[in-house]
Design an enzyme around this catalytic site. Sequence first.
Site, mmCIF file in Angstrom:
data_model
loop_
_atom_site.group_PDB
_atom_site.id
_atom_site.type_symbol
_atom_site.label_atom_id
_atom_site.label_comp_id
_atom_site.label_asym_id
_atom_site.label_seq_id
_atom_site.Cartn_x
_atom_site.Cartn_y
_atom_site.Cartn_z
ATOM 1 N N ASP A 1 -101.917 -4.294 29.162
ATOM 2 C CA ASP A 1 -101.422 -3.794 27.812
ATOM 3 C C ASP A 1 -102.009 -2.222 28.028
ATOM 4 O O ASP A 1 -102.941 -2.034 28.049
ATOM 5 C CB ASP A 1 -101.687 -4.397 26.697
ATOM 6 C CG ASP A 1 -100.692 -4.464 25.629
ATOM 7 O OD1 ASP A 1 -99.933 -4.975 25.408
ATOM 8 O OD2 ASP A 1 -100.764 -3.343 25.106
ATOM 9 N N ASP B 1 -92.269 -7.384 28.802
ATOM 10 C CA ASP B 1 -92.036 -7.614 27.276
ATOM 11 C C ASP B 1 -91.913 -6.385 26.562
ATOM 12 O O ASP B 1 -93.313 -6.213 25.836
ATOM 13 C CB ASP B 1 -92.687 -8.895 26.726
ATOM 14 C CG ASP B 1 -92.208 -9.227 25.389
ATOM 15 O OD1 ASP B 1 -90.908 -8.502 24.993
ATOM 16 O OD2 ASP B 1 -92.797 -10.185 24.720
ATOM 17 N N CYS C 1 -87.606 -8.627 22.134
ATOM 18 C CA CYS C 1 -87.278 -9.478 20.931
ATOM 19 C C CYS C 1 -86.354 -8.752 19.915
ATOM 20 O O CYS C 1 -86.511 -8.562 18.854
ATOM 21 C CB CYS C 1 -88.777 -9.847 20.219
ATOM 22 S SG CYS C 1 -89.466 -8.449 19.656
#
Length: 382
Positions: free
Chosen positions: A245, A283, A336
């Site tokens: 990340d 993602d 999302c």
Amino acid sequence: MTPPARAAAAIAVLDRILAGENAEQALTNWGRASRFAGSGDRAAVRDLVFQALRCRRSYAALGGAQTGRGLILGHFRAEGIDLEAVFTGEGHAPARASGEEGRAPTENEALDCPDWLAPRLEQSLGDDFPAVMASLRQRAPVFLRVNVQRCEVAEAQAMLEREGIATRRNHLAKNALEVTENARKIQASAAYADGAVELQDAASQAIVEALPLAEGMRVLDHCAGGGGKTLAMAARARLKLWAHDVTPGRMRDLPARAARAGVKVALAEIPEKTAPYDLVLTDVPCSGSGSWRRDPQGKWALTAAKMAELAVVQATILARAAAMVGPSGWLAYATCSLLEEENDGRIATFLAANPNWRQERSLRLTPLDGADGFFLSLLTRI
């Protein structure tokens, strides 16, 4: 605390949030300063605050002001609750509602949709636009992922039931459970402590189930965050798994979570060093529009300028991840988001610039499917 006192507390917290404070931090600060408030009181105030944020535009119209007081007035008017029973002006109750008139919300206000985003969402959602936006005004369901390396789904349900936590199976993912009673007990439960279950939205689980994982694959979770999808992938197959990340602090709990789940995950500060991979999952940062029920503050903080910045980030991550995929590997792009420009539009732009890649399949979910909105595109080289 009485219902009027809870309303007054919610007003105070909302005023801090509207002034720019993070919602979770504002609630934490209120709780620390309000030692008299029991767990039931804190839960009730939290529910009032988050429902007011989900319905911020419509409640402000009904309550006559974009203030904490206006939002709570709007909430009680929307629910048909007698204002005189709450706004009494006595003790710790809010002052009486005198001469504070609201009005009927406009179409976008009634859907709690930002005006500037409405055309983009309508284009992306088509006829489902009103129903999806209405669903985002409600509290999100709580889902669990059963770690089948620890126990079977039915066994996990029985463990939870013994602690008063009721669940039911969910159609989106084979190991997903929807919590129907006592969701607030989960993190103190033995099933959670033993790694039998993890909190994870069913749509997020469905995305991981759609990934072409197989035993022994080298897999990178490129935007791992807290590691929910990392652990879900580890539960599906024995993988050589790395997590990365851009903000490593987001992964600080991942080693402990992996240990609790009984899996191994390596943290990759520079993932290129261990490339190539058989699958890279990205993602990516996005509008979060599919999960606005969980982060209503994010809906109102989003701007056109921020969307433009996110577009650059998404393109950059796709390019970086593609370079780390092995010759016969997979590139998985997920958001999302409900917005076409972040989903199919982003993939179309990538493929136009990279004709040696193709999309094999994709998956689109909205809250009408029963969980968060998610998008997945699976790409391979030609």
